[in-house]
Design an enzyme around this catalytic site. Structure first.
Site, PDB file in Angstrom:
ATOM      1  N   HIS A  19      -7.560  -2.348  -2.572  1.00  0.00           N
ATOM      2  CA  HIS A  19      -7.567  -2.979  -1.977  1.00  0.00           C
ATOM      3  C   HIS A  19      -8.413  -3.398  -1.095  1.00  0.00           C
ATOM      4  O   HIS A  19      -9.157  -2.979  -0.153  1.00  0.00           O
ATOM      5  CB  HIS A  19      -6.861  -1.778  -0.489  1.00  0.00           C
ATOM      6  CG  HIS A  19      -6.511  -2.516   0.874  1.00  0.00           C
ATOM      7  ND1 HIS A  19      -6.501  -1.837   2.293  1.00  0.00           N
ATOM      8  CD2 HIS A  19      -6.296  -3.573   0.875  1.00  0.00           C
ATOM      9  CE1 HIS A  19      -6.392  -2.448   2.837  1.00  0.00           C
ATOM     10  NE2 HIS A  19      -5.765  -3.943   2.238  1.00  0.00           N
ATOM     11  N   ASN A  33      -6.453   0.784   8.210  1.00  0.00           N
ATOM     12  CA  ASN A  33      -4.612   0.167   8.724  1.00  0.00           C
ATOM     13  C   ASN A  33      -4.289   1.616   9.380  1.00  0.00           C
ATOM     14  O   ASN A  33      -3.201   0.921  10.360  1.00  0.00           O
ATOM     15  CB  ASN A  33      -3.525  -0.031   7.156  1.00  0.00           C
ATOM     16  CG  ASN A  33      -3.918  -1.926   7.069  1.00  0.00           C
ATOM     17  OD1 ASN A  33      -5.534  -2.100   7.681  1.00  0.00           O
ATOM     18  ND2 ASN A  33      -3.613  -1.974   6.272  1.00  0.00           N
ATOM     19  N   SER A  89      -1.864  -3.316   1.409  1.00  0.00           N
ATOM     20  CA  SER A  89      -2.874  -2.225   2.012  1.00  0.00           C
ATOM     21  C   SER A  89      -2.056  -1.345   2.336  1.00  0.00           C
ATOM     22  O   SER A  89      -2.410  -1.164   3.140  1.00  0.00           O
ATOM     23  CB  SER A  89      -2.755  -4.072   2.762  1.00  0.00           C
ATOM     24  OG  SER A  89      -1.906  -4.643   3.152  1.00  0.00           O
ATOM     25  N   GLU A 136     -10.453  -0.310  -0.264  1.00  0.00           N
ATOM     26  CA  GLU A 136     -10.277   1.059  -0.687  1.00  0.00           C
ATOM     27  C   GLU A 136      -9.483   1.339  -2.407  1.00  0.00           C
ATOM     28  O   GLU A 136      -8.466   0.468  -2.383  1.00  0.00           O
ATOM     29  CB  GLU A 136      -9.185   1.120   0.807  1.00  0.00           C
ATOM     30  CG  GLU A 136      -9.369   1.287   1.052  1.00  0.00           C
ATOM     31  CD  GLU A 136      -8.539   1.548   2.842  1.00  0.00           C
ATOM     32  OE1 GLU A 136      -8.498   2.683   3.668  1.00  0.00           O
ATOM     33  OE2 GLU A 136      -7.315   0.736   2.700  1.00  0.00           O
TER      34      GLU A 136
END
Length: 568
Positions: free
Chosen positions: A426, A476, A405, A438
């Site tokens: 991800h 993130n 991540s 992702e």
């Protein structure tokens, strides 16, 4: 006898005024819309032309609202301008006509007194642009008459808005948090690290937000967003509020968002953007992946293995030892049993998935897999060592993927010895539930590898977004800078955790506020992500929080052990 629907006047047809006009029109109200800018009126007339409605009357003259039963003032957030408009409205309208100001930051009581008729004046606050079912806060002053308050409450109910109460101080904190996040999203887009649709899809699907950041900016109005950011930057000196150059450029060229028909998106009507990415059809069978390996035995590895076996792929899960492998399979079985009990899957589907799933404790078990997904601990040295082993153990042409991540996909790819066949995938936790992936390609990733990964995700019923190989990717990177800013508020003596969460949830429609979200993610996990992101981005918003460090050291981990910022 036909029930009388009030005639409503709206003065100021910017973001808030136009949104309210559309909602009033849709609910059958007669509307008198006023704006001093002929270009605004011309644009709105053009956009309303296809509706065939005779309920909306547009004019430049404020005096034309004299016959309205209730008038909404929605002019720009300037005390002098608002005071003058409110005075004119009270002069032209009959005594007892409710006049509502949409100010979100100016002193309401002072405006009401300056209007000359404080009994007939009250506020209706929106932190985010109005929408059906969205939040609205009726705000009376001590001098507002019961009749005025009742008229506004009735309007809120007729429009289908959700009445909420948000403390002004908490609303200011929430606004600052959200606008810093929006500004960072523009910068991410401007740098080319992710495209417009990927940014918005990622934040909607990954965080459950009602709108992606660029969509929300278009709804707010780019000129309004620019003004808010400049005001925050001027007041605080915090460069996180320094408007992204792309925002300033769009405003200068007249691209103001939904209200002008063009901003980050192009609009051909009053509602959704005309050029948003549409869902792609599911691909055919020929994606070149028939057998999948998953390396790891933790929550993410188990979730991915459950998902791939449920999708009909023979799947081998490789753990460090036989006990961990058998334990992981048992937990997957328990998860599938829960799915059957809750009616999400059938007993037959559960049985079929378990028949496709095997466990192993030898990396050689993935030797015949077409795709191997690494889901081990978030430590680059550990991942690089594993990718070196996978590069040696997997058959030529096998696609390798990391679920990291926040770490470098390129570093994993280089260690594998086959960098053109490595991607980042991800998945979000819990993997069997969350629809977002992702997809990260490095400079070395081949088009075939990226296309195969994307097609596989679609076969799994997942939506992919594209991002360059950079720390934090999309979600993130944007989420943890926002959470970091929220944690920084705790250094202030008057910080109110529950109040800030409530303002974010009620004012902006987020499913949960930042502190509840930190508990849900896990305080230990959040601290680990902060540390990784700060290595790549040494900025205050990413700095590991001393509060988190103290809590984690004391064993406070959030919801998972019922000891956190909100979890008790």
């Amino acid at each position: 006898m036909t029930q009388h629907r009030p005639v409503v006047g709206i003065v100021g047809l910017g973001t808030v005024g136009e949104a309210l006009l559309g909602m009033l029109r849709e609910t059958g109200h007669e509307v008198i819309g006023v704006d001093s800018d002929p270009a605004v009126l011309a644009r709105l007339r053009k956009r309303l032309a296809d509706t065939g409605s005779d309920l909306v009357h547009l004019t430049e003259d404020t005096a034309d609202v004299h016959r309205a039963d209730l008038v909404i003032e929605a002019v720009p957030e300037d005390e002098v301008v608002k005071t003058e408009v409110l005075r004119r409205l009270h002069t032209g309208c009959a005594d007892g006509t409710a006049v509502v100001t949409t100010t979100s930051s100016l002193p309401l009581t002072r405006l009401a007194i300056a209007s000359g008729r404080p009994r007939d004046t009250m506020g209706l606050r929106f932190l985010a642009p109005p929408r059906p079912g969205g939040p609205a806060e009726p705000v009376p002053t001590a001098m507002t008459s019961p009749a005025t308050a009742a008229a506004v409450d009735e309007l809120v109910a007729r429009l289908g808005l959700t009445p909420v109460a948000v403390d002004a101080r908490h609303a200011a904190d929430a606004t600052a948090l959200v606008y810093a996040y929006l500004n960072r999203a523009i910068t991410l887009y401007e740098r080319g690290d992710a495209d417009r649709d990927s940014i918005d899809l990622a934040m909607r699907l990954g965080c459950g937000l009602p709108a992606g950041p660029l969509e929300l900016l278009d709804r707010i109005g780019l000129d309004t967003a620019l003004s808010v950011l400049i005001a925050l930057w001027t007041r605080t000196g915090d460069d996180s509020f320094a408007p992204a150059p792309a925002l300033t450029r769009l405003v200068r060229q007249g691209s103001l968002g939904q209200k002008s028909g063009h901003g980050f998106y192009t609009y051909d009507g009053l509602d959704a953007p005309a050029d948003a990415r549409r869902s792609a059809p599911l691909p055919g069978e020929g994606i070149g992946v028939h057998r999948i390996g998953v390396v790891g035995s933790g929550t993410m590895a188990r979730g991915i293995a459950e998902m791939t076996s449920m999708a009909g792929f023979p799947t081998v899960l490789v753990a460090r030892d036989a006990d961990k492998a058998s334990g992981a399979l048992a937990q997957i079985g328990e998860s599938l049993d829960r799915g059957v009990r809750r009616g999400r899957i059938t007993s037959r589907a559960k049985t079929g998935a378990l028949e496709l799933l095997v466990g192993a404790d030898d990396i050689g078990a993935v030797g015949e897999c077409d795709l191997v997904i690494e889901a081990v601990v978030e430590d680059l040295d550990v991942k690089r060592a594993l990718f070196a082993r996978l590069g040696a153990a997997c058959k030529p042409g096998a696609l390798l993927a990391t679920t990291t991540s926040s770490l470098s996909v390129s570093a994993c790819a280089e260690a594998s010895g086959r960098p053109s066949r490595v991607v980042g995938m991800h998945f979000f936790n819990p993997a069997p539930v969350m629809r977002l992936v992702e997809l990260i390609r490095t400079d070395a990733t081949s088009d075939e590898s990226a296309d195969t990964a994307r097609a596989l995700c679609e076969r799994l019923g997942r939506t992919t977004v594209n991002c360059s190989d950079r720390a934090g990717f999309i979600v993130n990177y944007l989420l943890f800078s926002y959470l970091g800013r929220a944690l920084n508020l705790l250094d202030r003596y008057d910080a109110d955790i529950a109040g800030i969460d409530a303002a974010i949830e009620r004012g902006f429609g987020h499913p949960m506020g930042p502190f509840a979200l930190l508990d849900t993610i896990g305080l230990d996990v959040s601290l680990a992500v902060q540390r990784e992101l700060y290595k790549a981005f040494p900025e205050p918003d990413f700095a590991p929080s001393p509060v988190l460090e103290q809590l984690v050291a004391a064993g406070w981990l959030g919801r998972k052990n019922r000891k956190g910022l909100r979890s008790q």
